[in-house]
Design a protein around this motif. Structure first.
Motif, PDB file in Angstrom:
ATOM      1  N   ILE A 103       0.842  -1.210   0.000  1.00  0.00           N
ATOM      2  CA  ILE A 103       0.000   0.000   0.000  1.00  0.00           C
ATOM      3  C   ILE A 103       0.874   1.256   0.000  1.00  0.00           C
ATOM      4  CG2 ILE A 103      -1.618   1.356   1.395  1.00  0.00           C
ATOM      5  CD1 ILE A 103      -2.897  -1.326   2.230  1.00  0.00           C
ATOM      6  N   LEU A 104       1.940   1.238   0.805  1.00  0.00           N
ATOM      7  CA  LEU A 104       2.880   2.363   0.802  1.00  0.00           C
ATOM      8  C   LEU A 104       3.496   2.549  -0.584  1.00  0.00           C
ATOM      9  CD1 LEU A 104       4.769   1.938   4.198  1.00  0.00           C
ATOM     10  CD2 LEU A 104       3.277   3.828   3.550  1.00  0.00           C
ATOM     11  N   PHE A 105       3.804   1.444  -1.234  1.00  0.00           N
ATOM     12  CA  PHE A 105       4.433   1.534  -2.557  1.00  0.00           C
ATOM     13  C   PHE A 105       3.453   2.052  -3.608  1.00  0.00           C
ATOM     14  CE2 PHE A 105       6.442  -0.422  -6.419  1.00  0.00           C
ATOM     15  CZ  PHE A 105       7.591   0.361  -6.386  1.00  0.00           C
ATOM     16  N   VAL A 106       2.192   1.690  -3.494  1.00  0.00           N
ATOM     17  CA  VAL A 106       1.170   2.226  -4.414  1.00  0.00           C
ATOM     18  C   VAL A 106       1.104   3.744  -4.281  1.00  0.00           C
ATOM     19  CG1 VAL A 106      -1.302   2.359  -4.869  1.00  0.00           C
ATOM     20  CG2 VAL A 106      -0.228   0.133  -4.569  1.00  0.00           C
ATOM     21  N   ILE A 107       1.061   4.235  -3.033  1.00  0.00           N
ATOM     22  CA  ILE A 107       1.023   5.683  -2.795  1.00  0.00           C
ATOM     23  C   ILE A 107       2.292   6.341  -3.326  1.00  0.00           C
ATOM     24  CG2 ILE A 107       0.893   7.482  -1.025  1.00  0.00           C
ATOM     25  CD1 ILE A 107      -0.685   5.458   0.682  1.00  0.00           C
ATOM     26  N   TYR A 108       3.425   5.684  -3.106  1.00  0.00           N
ATOM     27  CA  TYR A 108       4.710   6.186  -3.610  1.00  0.00           C
ATOM     28  C   TYR A 108       4.685   6.312  -5.131  1.00  0.00           C
ATOM     29  CZ  TYR A 108       9.688   5.818  -4.894  1.00  0.00           C
ATOM     30  OH  TYR A 108      10.944   6.002  -5.452  1.00  0.00           O
ATOM     31  N   LEU A 109       4.130   5.308  -5.819  1.00  0.00           N
ATOM     32  CA  LEU A 109       4.053   5.354  -7.283  1.00  0.00           C
ATOM     33  C   LEU A 109       3.115   6.458  -7.759  1.00  0.00           C
ATOM     34  CD1 LEU A 109       4.009   1.576  -8.344  1.00  0.00           C
ATOM     35  CD2 LEU A 109       5.883   3.221  -8.580  1.00  0.00           C
ATOM     36  N   LEU A 110       2.038   6.702  -7.020  1.00  0.00           N
ATOM     37  CA  LEU A 110       1.134   7.793  -7.377  1.00  0.00           C
ATOM     38  C   LEU A 110       1.839   9.143  -7.236  1.00  0.00           C
ATOM     39  CD1 LEU A 110      -2.138   6.501  -5.683  1.00  0.00           C
ATOM     40  CD2 LEU A 110      -1.638   6.591  -8.138  1.00  0.00           C
ATOM     41  N   PHE A 111       2.684   9.251  -6.228  1.00  0.00           N
ATOM     42  CA  PHE A 111       3.518  10.454  -6.059  1.00  0.00           C
ATOM     43  C   PHE A 111       4.506  10.585  -7.211  1.00  0.00           C
ATOM     44  CE2 PHE A 111       7.862  11.498  -4.446  1.00  0.00           C
ATOM     45  CZ  PHE A 111       7.726  12.873  -4.416  1.00  0.00           C
ATOM     46  N   VAL A 112       5.176   9.488  -7.537  1.00  0.00           N
ATOM     47  CA  VAL A 112       6.175   9.481  -8.613  1.00  0.00           C
ATOM     48  C   VAL A 112       5.521   9.790  -9.956  1.00  0.00           C
ATOM     49  CG1 VAL A 112       7.691   7.945  -9.943  1.00  0.00           C
ATOM     50  CG2 VAL A 112       7.788   7.949  -7.445  1.00  0.00           C
ATOM     51  N   ARG A 113       4.305   9.297 -10.148  1.00  0.00           N
ATOM     52  CA  ARG A 113       3.584   9.564 -11.404  1.00  0.00           C
ATOM     53  C   ARG A 113       3.437  11.061 -11.639  1.00  0.00           C
ATOM     54  NH1 ARG A 113      -2.153  10.217 -11.949  1.00  0.00           N
ATOM     55  NH2 ARG A 113      -2.749  10.187 -14.134  1.00  0.00           N
ATOM     56  N   LYS A 114       3.098  11.807 -10.603  1.00  0.00           N
ATOM     57  CA  LYS A 114       2.942  13.257 -10.732  1.00  0.00           C
ATOM     58  C   LYS A 114       4.286  13.941 -10.992  1.00  0.00           C
ATOM     59  CE  LYS A 114      -1.442  13.345 -10.317  1.00  0.00           C
ATOM     60  NZ  LYS A 114      -2.297  13.774 -11.470  1.00  0.00           N
ATOM     61  N   ILE A 115       5.343  13.404 -10.412  1.00  0.00           N
ATOM     62  CA  ILE A 115       6.680  13.983 -10.596  1.00  0.00           C
ATOM     63  C   ILE A 115       7.100  13.913 -12.058  1.00  0.00           C
ATOM     64  CG2 ILE A 115       9.130  13.692 -10.071  1.00  0.00           C
ATOM     65  CD1 ILE A 115       7.557  14.961  -7.812  1.00  0.00           C
ATOM     66  N   TYR A 116       6.971  12.733 -12.655  1.00  0.00           N
ATOM     67  CA  TYR A 116       7.425  12.565 -14.043  1.00  0.00           C
ATOM     68  C   TYR A 116       6.453  13.167 -15.050  1.00  0.00           C
ATOM     69  CZ  TYR A 116      11.313   9.805 -12.418  1.00  0.00           C
ATOM     70  OH  TYR A 116      12.487   9.415 -11.794  1.00  0.00           O
ATOM     71  N   SER A 117       5.210  13.379 -14.653  1.00  0.00           N
ATOM     72  CA  SER A 117       4.250  14.013 -15.558  1.00  0.00           C
ATOM     73  C   SER A 117       4.531  15.498 -15.732  1.00  0.00           C
ATOM     74  CB  SER A 117       2.817  13.816 -15.047  1.00  0.00           C
ATOM     75  OG  SER A 117       2.604  14.546 -13.848  1.00  0.00           O
ATOM     76  N   LEU A 118       5.450  16.039 -14.934  1.00  0.00           N
ATOM     77  CA  LEU A 118       5.803  17.464 -15.056  1.00  0.00           C
ATOM     78  C   LEU A 118       6.580  17.756 -16.338  1.00  0.00           C
ATOM     79  CD1 LEU A 118       6.773  18.247 -11.348  1.00  0.00           C
ATOM     80  CD2 LEU A 118       4.827  19.171 -12.607  1.00  0.00           C
ATOM     81  N   ARG A 119       6.919  16.721 -17.077  1.00  0.00           N
ATOM     82  CA  ARG A 119       7.547  16.925 -18.385  1.00  0.00           C
ATOM     83  C   ARG A 119       6.622  17.708 -19.317  1.00  0.00           C
ATOM     84  NH1 ARG A 119       5.480  13.298 -22.181  1.00  0.00           N
ATOM     85  NH2 ARG A 119       7.313  13.473 -23.496  1.00  0.00           N
ATOM     86  N   SER A 120       5.304  17.622 -19.064  1.00  0.00           N
ATOM     87  CA  SER A 120       4.320  18.349 -19.857  1.00  0.00           C
ATOM     88  C   SER A 120       4.054  19.710 -19.222  1.00  0.00           C
ATOM     89  CB  SER A 120       3.026  17.534 -19.939  1.00  0.00           C
ATOM     90  OG  SER A 120       1.973  18.306 -20.461  1.00  0.00           O
ATOM     91  N   VAL A 121       3.677  20.685 -20.043  1.00  0.00           N
ATOM     92  CA  VAL A 121       3.394  22.039 -19.542  1.00  0.00           C
ATOM     93  C   VAL A 121       1.941  22.193 -19.118  1.00  0.00           C
ATOM     94  CG1 VAL A 121       5.212  23.087 -20.930  1.00  0.00           C
ATOM     95  CG2 VAL A 121       2.908  22.871 -21.891  1.00  0.00           C
ATOM     96  N   ASN A 122       1.160  21.137 -19.255  1.00  0.00           N
ATOM     97  CA  ASN A 122      -0.264  21.198 -18.927  1.00  0.00           C
ATOM     98  C   ASN A 122      -0.497  20.996 -17.427  1.00  0.00           C
ATOM     99  OD1 ASN A 122      -0.952  21.478 -21.671  1.00  0.00           O
ATOM    100  ND2 ASN A 122      -0.893  19.261 -21.960  1.00  0.00           N
TER     101      ASN A 122
END
Length: 309
Positions: free
Chosen positions: A98-117
């Motif tokens: 469960i901690l790792f799922v939350i961690y991946l959701l955090f990481v998903r937002k980090i790498y999505s910053l490649r977009s300007v949207n």
């Protein structure tokens, strides 16, 4: 050959690799049930754990494909499956997953910053997920610099991009504090800001994990060197993501070594970046014969580590 199968990112690859993990998971259940009395509750728990693993695989694959952290292939998912299989005996736990799922959701937002949207929305969400993760494991506060590294690499450090993650991070903390205050448990909240860190490496130096971690770090370092020589000469989005991935890896390793109560499960936090780095390394091999040899060796090593861990 395996290299041909993994050379393209297709739905059948995801299904095939998930089935491969399922077979490994069945072997884990066989070992589990042979050492303890079989019960319906244990079976139900095992099914729910498998569901969590599948959720993790979907999120990992989504992050990798959506943000183009590798070329259009399935090598990263392949390595992630192998590494997860290696660590099954210590990570097959509700809290860890469960901690790792939350961690991946955090990481998903980090790498999505490649977009300007929707940059500010993503920064708020990143802070929010990290805040939730911090409540469950206060040592994950060490990942805060990753947010600002992503901002600096992909955008600009401004008053808005600086404060929005803080607001997102503070939101679940405020709710948690209110809950504890209402039930007169404020000590539980203040304990969050006293994380249990330690530089004691006895667990790794005196266990079988030392060999696994050493091999992973050596292979990752070699992959980083060869991929960086090619990537850092070109100014594009992948280069920026590659730099962010290196920073992410360093922070995850610091987290790994600073955890006080080491039991092996904390290694799950380095699996994300290690799998992607190894995938980018294997892409550098041009001869399919050598690539296949490397991939099959990885499978045999994963099975070997799974047996001895």
């Amino acid at each position: 050959m395996l290299a041909n199968f993994l050379n393209k990112s297709k739905p059948i690859n995801f299904i095939g690799l998930t089935v491969f993990f399922f077979l490994g998971y069945l072997s884990y259940l066989f070992r589990l049930f042979s050492s303890k009395e079989f019960s319906f509750n244990t079976l139900l728990e095992s099914i729910l754990l498998l569901a969590l693993f599948i959720v993790i695989f979907f999120i990992f694959n989504f992050i990798m494909v959506k943000n183009r952290l590798t070329f259009d292939n399935s090598y990263a998912f392949f390595f992630f499956i192998l590494l997860t299989f290696c660590m099954l005996p210590v990570i097959a736990n509700y809290k860890v997953l469960i901690l790792f799922v939350i961690y991946l959701l955090f990481v998903r937002k980090i790498y999505s910053l490649r977009s300007v949207n929707k940059v500010l929305e993503k920064l708020f969400d990143a802070g929010l997920w990290l805040g939730i993760l911090f409540i469950l494991d206060s040592r994950t506060l060490i990942f805060v610099p990753l947010i600002y590294a992503a901002i600096y690499i992909h955008h600009k450090i401004t008053i808005h991009t600086t404060l929005v993650p803080v607001v997102g991070f503070a939101t679940p903390l405020f709710i948690y504090f209110t809950y504890n205050f209402w039930y007169d448990k404020t000590e539980e909240f203040t304990n969050l800001f006293e994380p249990n860190f330690s530089l004691n490496f006895d667990f790794y130096t005196n266990s079988k994990y030392l060999l696994l971690i050493t091999i992973l770090l050596v292979l990752s370092f070699v992959s980083l060197i060869f991929k960086s020589l090619k990537t850092l000469t070109i100014n594009n989005t992948f280069r920026r993501n590659w730099v962010l991935l290196i920073i992410h890896t360093l922070i995850a390793i610091i987290y790994l070594f600073f955890v006080a109560d080491k039991n092996g499960s904390e290694t799950i936090y380095i699996l994300f970046t290690i799998a992607i780095i190894l995938a980018n390394g294997i892409e550098m091999i041009t001869k399919k014969l050598f690539k296949n040899i490397a991939l099959y060796l990885m499978i045999f090593c994963a099975i070997g580590f799974y047996i001895i861990l």
